[in-house]
Design a protein around this motif. Structure first.
Motif, short mmCIF file in Angstrom:
data_model
loop_
_atom_site.label_atom_id
_atom_site.label_comp_id
_atom_site.label_asym_id
_atom_site.label_seq_id
_atom_site.Cartn_x
_atom_site.Cartn_y
_atom_site.Cartn_z
N ASP A 5 0.81 -1.21 0.00
CA ASP A 5 0.00 0.00 0.00
C ASP A 5 0.85 1.27 0.00
O ASP A 5 0.43 2.30 -0.50
CB ASP A 5 -0.99 0.02 1.16
CG ASP A 5 -0.36 -0.24 2.51
OD1 ASP A 5 0.87 -0.41 2.60
OD2 ASP A 5 -1.11 -0.30 3.51
N ARG A 43 -4.64 -0.48 -3.45
CA ARG A 43 -4.33 -1.30 -2.27
C ARG A 43 -5.03 -0.74 -1.04
O ARG A 43 -5.53 -1.48 -0.21
CB ARG A 43 -2.81 -1.33 -2.07
CG ARG A 43 -2.31 -2.32 -1.11
CD ARG A 43 -2.28 -3.76 -1.52
NE ARG A 43 -2.52 -4.02 -2.90
CZ ARG A 43 -3.21 -5.08 -3.36
NH1 ARG A 43 -3.71 -5.95 -2.53
NH2 ARG A 43 -3.40 -5.27 -4.63
N LYS A 50 -7.83 0.91 -1.00
CA LYS A 50 -9.24 0.56 -1.15
C LYS A 50 -9.48 -0.90 -0.76
O LYS A 50 -10.41 -1.21 -0.02
CB LYS A 50 -9.69 0.82 -2.59
CG LYS A 50 -11.19 0.86 -2.78
CD LYS A 50 -11.55 1.30 -4.19
CE LYS A 50 -11.18 2.76 -4.36
NZ LYS A 50 -11.61 3.36 -5.61
N GLU A 51 -8.62 -1.79 -1.24
CA GLU A 51 -8.76 -3.21 -0.91
C GLU A 51 -8.58 -3.44 0.59
O GLU A 51 -9.34 -4.19 1.21
CB GLU A 51 -7.75 -4.05 -1.69
CG GLU A 51 -7.92 -5.54 -1.45
CD GLU A 51 -7.05 -6.37 -2.37
OE1 GLU A 51 -6.27 -7.17 -1.83
OE2 GLU A 51 -7.16 -6.20 -3.61
N ASN A 52 -7.58 -2.79 1.19
CA ASN A 52 -7.33 -2.95 2.63
C ASN A 52 -8.46 -2.40 3.48
O ASN A 52 -8.77 -2.94 4.54
CB ASN A 52 -6.00 -2.31 3.03
CG ASN A 52 -4.81 -3.13 2.58
OD1 ASN A 52 -4.94 -4.29 2.20
ND2 ASN A 52 -3.65 -2.52 2.60
N SER A 53 -9.10 -1.33 3.03
CA SER A 53 -10.22 -0.78 3.81
C SER A 53 -11.35 -1.81 3.89
O SER A 53 -11.99 -1.95 4.94
CB SER A 53 -10.71 0.56 3.24
OG SER A 53 -11.35 0.39 2.00
N GLY A 54 -11.57 -2.56 2.82
CA GLY A 54 -12.57 -3.63 2.85
C GLY A 54 -12.11 -4.78 3.71
O GLY A 54 -12.87 -5.32 4.53
N LYS A 55 -10.85 -5.16 3.56
CA LYS A 55 -10.28 -6.28 4.30
C LYS A 55 -10.29 -6.04 5.81
O LYS A 55 -10.56 -6.93 6.60
CB LYS A 55 -8.85 -6.50 3.80
CG LYS A 55 -8.10 -7.65 4.38
CD LYS A 55 -6.79 -7.81 3.60
CE LYS A 55 -5.70 -8.43 4.41
NZ LYS A 55 -4.43 -8.46 3.69
N PHE A 56 -10.00 -4.80 6.21
CA PHE A 56 -9.94 -4.46 7.64
C PHE A 56 -11.24 -3.83 8.14
O PHE A 56 -11.30 -3.34 9.28
CB PHE A 56 -8.75 -3.52 7.92
CG PHE A 56 -7.43 -4.11 7.54
CD1 PHE A 56 -7.04 -5.37 8.01
CD2 PHE A 56 -6.56 -3.43 6.71
CE1 PHE A 56 -5.81 -5.91 7.66
CE2 PHE A 56 -5.32 -3.97 6.35
CZ PHE A 56 -4.95 -5.22 6.83
N ASN A 57 -12.27 -3.83 7.26
CA ASN A 57 -13.59 -3.31 7.62
C ASN A 57 -13.52 -1.89 8.18
O ASN A 57 -14.04 -1.58 9.25
CB ASN A 57 -14.28 -4.25 8.62
CG ASN A 57 -15.77 -4.02 8.67
OD1 ASN A 57 -16.36 -3.55 7.71
ND2 ASN A 57 -16.38 -4.33 9.80
N GLU A 86 -8.44 4.65 6.19
CA GLU A 86 -7.30 3.82 5.77
C GLU A 86 -6.28 4.67 5.00
O GLU A 86 -5.07 4.50 5.17
CB GLU A 86 -7.79 2.64 4.94
CG GLU A 86 -6.72 1.62 4.61
CD GLU A 86 -6.12 0.91 5.81
OE1 GLU A 86 -5.02 0.35 5.65
OE2 GLU A 86 -6.73 0.90 6.90
#
Length: 136
Positions: free
Chosen positions: A61, A83, A85-92, A98
């Motif tokens: 990221d 990355r 954006k993806e991590n914000s979903g992954k870490f809720n 994020e």
């Protein structure tokens, strides 16, 4: 001086509020502000930097290059918006939070904080949370 560069469609909504926030982080950490460049890009752009300069063949990221001199912080902070954006979903968590986390993470590295072991990671996360709360 804090500068923003875009290698993707993404744009910060209010650059000045981010600059004011980062300036406060630097001041609160008893450092001074040199030239800091944030470069927002996509996964492929950051992967190439990771391969070319760090010999890592992985997505990430953030990559920051620290050119600080003493307590005058200077450097280039590359952030993959994909990355984040993806991590914000992954870490809720919210995308904006994020994004703030990775933005301040790079600055905290310039201030001397590390994140290689679990104790350092706890300190880093605590600092990130503190400064994110100041952004609102």
């Amino acid at each position: 001086m804090i500068n923003y560069h875009y290698e993707t469609e993404f744009q910060l909504k209010d650059e000045q509020s981010f600059s004011d926030w980062i300036s406060r982080v630097i001041s609160d950490e008893e450092c001074s502000e040199g030239e800091i460049n944030y470069i927002f890009c996509d996964d492929d752009y950051l992967l190439k930097i990771n391969q070319d300069y760090l010999n890592h063949d992985t997505y990430t990221d953030i990559i920051s290059f620290d050119y600080s001199v003493g307590k005058t912080l200077q450097g280039d902070v590359f952030i993959s918006v994909e990355r984040v954006k993806e991590n914000s979903g992954k870490f809720n968590t919210d995308f904006d939070k994020e994004l703030q986390r990775v933005m301040v993470h790079g600055i905290l590295h310039y201030c001397g904080y590390k994140d290689k072991d679990s104790e350092d990671q706890k300190i880093m996360r605590s600092k990130e949370d503190h400064y994110i709360s100041l952004m609102g």
